[in-house]
Design a protein around this motif. Structure first.
Motif, PDB file in Angstrom:
ATOM      1  N   ASN A   1       0.850  -1.175   0.000  1.00 11.38           N
ATOM      2  CA  ASN A   1       0.000   0.000   0.000  1.00 11.38           C
ATOM      3  C   ASN A   1       0.901   1.246   0.000  1.00 11.38           C
ATOM      4  OD1 ASN A   1      -1.554   2.249   0.865  1.00 11.38           O
ATOM      5  ND2 ASN A   1      -3.039   0.915   1.858  1.00 11.38           N
ATOM      6  N   GLN A   2       0.971   1.920  -1.155  1.00 13.70           N
ATOM      7  CA  GLN A   2       1.892   3.041  -1.296  1.00 13.70           C
ATOM      8  C   GLN A   2       1.542   4.212  -0.386  1.00 13.70           C
ATOM      9  OE1 GLN A   2       4.815   3.218  -3.021  1.00 13.70           O
ATOM     10  NE2 GLN A   2       4.507   1.008  -3.324  1.00 13.70           N
ATOM     11  N   LEU A   3       0.259   4.462  -0.183  1.00 20.63           N
ATOM     12  CA  LEU A   3      -0.147   5.550   0.707  1.00 20.63           C
ATOM     13  C   LEU A   3       0.291   5.263   2.140  1.00 20.63           C
ATOM     14  CD1 LEU A   3      -3.731   6.392  -0.616  1.00 20.63           C
ATOM     15  CD2 LEU A   3      -1.641   7.748  -0.901  1.00 20.63           C
ATOM     16  N   GLN A   4       0.108   4.023   2.571  1.00 19.57           N
ATOM     17  CA  GLN A   4       0.536   3.656   3.917  1.00 19.57           C
ATOM     18  C   GLN A   4       2.051   3.695   4.038  1.00 19.57           C
ATOM     19  OE1 GLN A   4      -1.210   0.062   5.451  1.00 19.57           O
ATOM     20  NE2 GLN A   4       0.117   0.012   7.241  1.00 19.57           N
ATOM     21  N   LEU A   5       2.756   3.281   2.979  1.00 16.69           N
ATOM     22  CA  LEU A   5       4.211   3.345   2.994  1.00 16.69           C
ATOM     23  C   LEU A   5       4.683   4.774   3.182  1.00 16.69           C
ATOM     24  CD1 LEU A   5       7.078   2.250   2.572  1.00 16.69           C
ATOM     25  CD2 LEU A   5       6.689   2.417   0.097  1.00 16.69           C
TER      26      LEU A   5
ATOM     27  N   THR B   1       3.815  -8.268  15.545  1.00 13.45           N
ATOM     28  CA  THR B   1       4.642  -7.356  14.760  1.00 13.45           C
ATOM     29  C   THR B   1       4.873  -6.062  15.524  1.00 13.45           C
ATOM     30  OG1 THR B   1       2.631  -6.548  13.683  1.00 13.45           O
ATOM     31  CG2 THR B   1       3.857  -8.287  12.548  1.00 13.45           C
ATOM     32  N   THR B   2       5.830  -5.262  15.059  1.00 16.94           N
ATOM     33  CA  THR B   2       6.086  -3.959  15.650  1.00 16.94           C
ATOM     34  C   THR B   2       4.911  -3.029  15.344  1.00 16.94           C
ATOM     35  OG1 THR B   2       8.440  -4.290  15.215  1.00 16.94           O
ATOM     36  CG2 THR B   2       7.723  -2.052  15.784  1.00 16.94           C
ATOM     37  N   PRO B   3       4.301  -2.402  16.372  1.00 13.87           N
ATOM     38  CA  PRO B   3       3.174  -1.505  16.100  1.00 13.87           C
ATOM     39  C   PRO B   3       3.521  -0.470  15.030  1.00 13.87           C
ATOM     40  CG  PRO B   3       3.362  -1.879  18.448  1.00 13.87           C
ATOM     41  CD  PRO B   3       4.577  -2.519  17.812  1.00 13.87           C
TER      42      PRO B   3
ATOM     43  N   GLY C   1      11.108 -13.188   1.989  1.00 14.88           N
ATOM     44  CA  GLY C   1      11.917 -14.305   2.444  1.00 14.88           C
ATOM     45  C   GLY C   1      11.375 -15.663   2.041  1.00 14.88           C
ATOM     46  N   GLY C   2      10.226 -15.678   1.372  1.00 10.24           N
ATOM     47  CA  GLY C   2       9.654 -16.942   0.906  1.00 10.24           C
ATOM     48  C   GLY C   2       8.544 -17.482   1.769  1.00 10.24           C
ATOM     49  N   GLY C   3       8.179 -16.758   2.828  1.00  4.41           N
ATOM     50  CA  GLY C   3       7.082 -17.184   3.684  1.00  4.41           C
ATOM     51  C   GLY C   3       5.745 -16.691   3.178  1.00  4.41           C
ATOM     52  N   SER C   4       4.691 -17.003   3.926  1.00  6.45           N
ATOM     53  CA  SER C   4       3.327 -16.594   3.577  1.00  6.45           C
ATOM     54  C   SER C   4       2.739 -15.789   4.734  1.00  6.45           C
ATOM     55  CB  SER C   4       2.444 -17.816   3.303  1.00  6.45           C
ATOM     56  OG  SER C   4       2.961 -18.586   2.237  1.00  6.45           O
ATOM     57  N   ASN C   5       1.825 -14.897   4.401  1.00  5.53           N
ATOM     58  CA  ASN C   5       1.185 -14.071   5.422  1.00  5.53           C
ATOM     59  C   ASN C   5      -0.061 -14.737   5.981  1.00  5.53           C
ATOM     60  OD1 ASN C   5       1.881 -11.026   3.578  1.00  5.53           O
ATOM     61  ND2 ASN C   5       3.107 -12.022   5.143  1.00  5.53           N
ATOM     62  N   HIS C   6      -0.130 -14.781   7.310  1.00  9.20           N
ATOM     63  CA  HIS C   6      -1.370 -15.147   7.988  1.00  9.20           C
ATOM     64  C   HIS C   6      -2.253 -13.900   7.942  1.00  9.20           C
ATOM     65  CE1 HIS C   6      -3.949 -17.377  10.651  1.00  9.20           C
ATOM     66  NE2 HIS C   6      -3.041 -18.315  10.857  1.00  9.20           N
ATOM     67  N   ARG C   7      -3.351 -13.900   8.654  1.00  7.18           N
ATOM     68  CA  ARG C   7      -4.254 -12.743   8.606  1.00  7.18           C
ATOM     69  C   ARG C   7      -3.500 -11.464   8.982  1.00  7.18           C
ATOM     70  NH1 ARG C   7      -8.118 -13.129  14.017  1.00  7.18           N
ATOM     71  NH2 ARG C   7      -6.483 -13.761  15.471  1.00  7.18           N
ATOM     72  N   PHE C   8      -3.852 -10.379   8.295  1.00  6.49           N
ATOM     73  CA  PHE C   8      -3.184  -9.107   8.538  1.00  6.49           C
ATOM     74  C   PHE C   8      -3.661  -8.494   9.850  1.00  6.49           C
ATOM     75  CE2 PHE C   8      -2.416  -4.590   8.181  1.00  6.49           C
ATOM     76  CZ  PHE C   8      -1.137  -4.539   7.656  1.00  6.49           C
ATOM     77  N   GLY C   9      -4.950  -8.603  10.118  1.00  3.94           N
ATOM     78  CA  GLY C   9      -5.509  -8.030  11.335  1.00  3.94           C
ATOM     79  C   GLY C   9      -6.762  -8.766  11.748  1.00  3.94           C
TER      80      GLY C   9
ATOM     81  N   ARG D   1       3.431  -3.335  10.647  1.00  5.59           N
ATOM     82  CA  ARG D   1       2.948  -4.663  10.262  1.00  5.59           C
ATOM     83  C   ARG D   1       3.007  -4.877   8.755  1.00  5.59           C
ATOM     84  NH1 ARG D   1      -2.279  -6.705  13.150  1.00  5.59           N
ATOM     85  NH2 ARG D   1      -0.705  -6.831  14.787  1.00  5.59           N
ATOM     86  N   MET D   2       2.578  -3.902   7.972  1.00  2.00           N
ATOM     87  CA  MET D   2       2.585  -4.060   6.522  1.00  2.00           C
ATOM     88  C   MET D   2       4.003  -4.360   6.025  1.00  2.00           C
ATOM     89  SD  MET D   2       1.586  -1.360   3.487  1.00  2.00           S
ATOM     90  CE  MET D   2       3.067  -0.374   3.751  1.00  2.00           C
ATOM     91  N   LEU D   3       4.978  -3.613   6.528  1.00  2.00           N
ATOM     92  CA  LEU D   3       6.352  -3.779   6.060  1.00  2.00           C
ATOM     93  C   LEU D   3       6.953  -5.095   6.546  1.00  2.00           C
ATOM     94  CD1 LEU D   3       7.746  -0.151   6.489  1.00  2.00           C
ATOM     95  CD2 LEU D   3       6.769  -1.231   4.461  1.00  2.00           C
TER      96      LEU D   3
END
Length: 282
Positions: free
Chosen positions: A2-6, A133-135, A148-156, A138-140
């Motif tokens: 998300n570029q806006l969040q970045l 994650t670090t408050p 790194g080759g892993g997969s994301n669990h739920r974001f929130g 989380r997105m980053l």
């Protein structure tokens, strides 16, 4: 990404570090000075976050150029040049710590994730992150896990339903908890439940949930749980899994292993910014 969040995350980090200005750099360097620099790996690992470092410098100097010498996800060794930078000397110096903080942390996450992924080579088991994650990052950090080759669990919490032990305690029983979340969220929302014992596994199977988190089970118990589930429900193992035990856990037949330490206690990769050439002021 998300570029806006970045851009917002980078702006907040710069504001935290720069405040009203960089008194050291502004006293020593003219606004007109321009400089070349390199980002240099000082440790073996996997690179992640060059796009974030670039976003940092773009906010300080929109004309600054970052030329990548390696790609995100690439393995590097000590002495590898990650990128060449050309731009305002003030921007390069003032943004150095923020850019490196992002790049070093994300590369550290990508590095340990790749190590676990490699350890599970040949097994049909996903390496998953968590919400530990670090408050604000989380997105980053979840981006770095993917690199790194892993997969994301739920974001929130709003991205998936997961009934854990405290939810069951509040609801009074697993059956009541499942019934209530299905009524509230509707029939199309997948439901995952946490199970600490084989009895809870059997109860979850009987309730026809979509996924089961097998929490803090030893490999022998995990294997029994997977056998009882018999491929009918997606499974993940979590709790107490280390880099040394990850493959043994994955060999029990679970579909995924979720690892909080991928993001909450990783070591940063050692990377430096080295000034190469200072142009004369115009």
């Amino acid at each position: 990404m998300n570029q806006l969040q970045l851009q917002t995350t980078v702006r907040e980090a710069l504001n935290e570090d720069l405040g009203s200005g960089d008194g050291t750099t502004e006293a020593l360097v003219s606004e007109r000075d321009r400089t070349s620099a390199v980002l240099l790996a000082k440790q073996e690992g996997v690179v992640a976050g060059l796009l974030v470092a670039e976003a940092v410098y773009q906010q300080l100097d929109p004309t600054l150029q970052l030329h990548r010498e390696v790609e995100e996800g690439e393995r590097v060794t000590p002495g590898t040049v990650l990128a060449q930078l050309e731009g305002s000397t003030r921007a390069l110096l003032s943004g150095e710590r923020v850019a490196l903080n992002f790049l070093q942390r994300l590369s550290g996450i990508a590095t340990v994730t790749r190590q676990v992924v490699d350890a599970l080579a040949g097994l049909d088991c996903q390496v998953l992150d968590t919400r530990k994650t670090t408050p604000g990052l989380r997105m980053l950090e979840k981006y770095a896990v993917r690199i790194g080759g892993g997969s994301n669990h739920r974001f929130g919490l709003s991205h998936a339903v997961m009934i854990k032990d405290n939810h069951i305690a509040v609801a009074g029983s697993l059956a009541r908890a499942v019934a209530r979340v299905r009524e509230y969220n509707g029939p199309l929302v997948p439901v995952e439940v946490e199970a600490d014992t084989l009895e809870q596994v059997e109860e979850a199977v009987a309730l026809d949930v979509d996924a089961i988190l097998l929490d803090n089970m030893d490999p022998a118990t995990l294997r029994q749980a997977v056998e009882r589930i018999d491929g009918r429900i997606w499974t993940e193992a979590s709790g107490g899994i280390t880099p040394e035990t990850a493959r043994q856990v994955a060999e029990t037949g679970v579909n995924g292993i979720s690892l909080g330490w991928l993001t909450h206690s990783v070591d940063a990769l050692d990377i430096s910014l080295d000034i190469q050439h200072k142009e004369e002021s115009i």
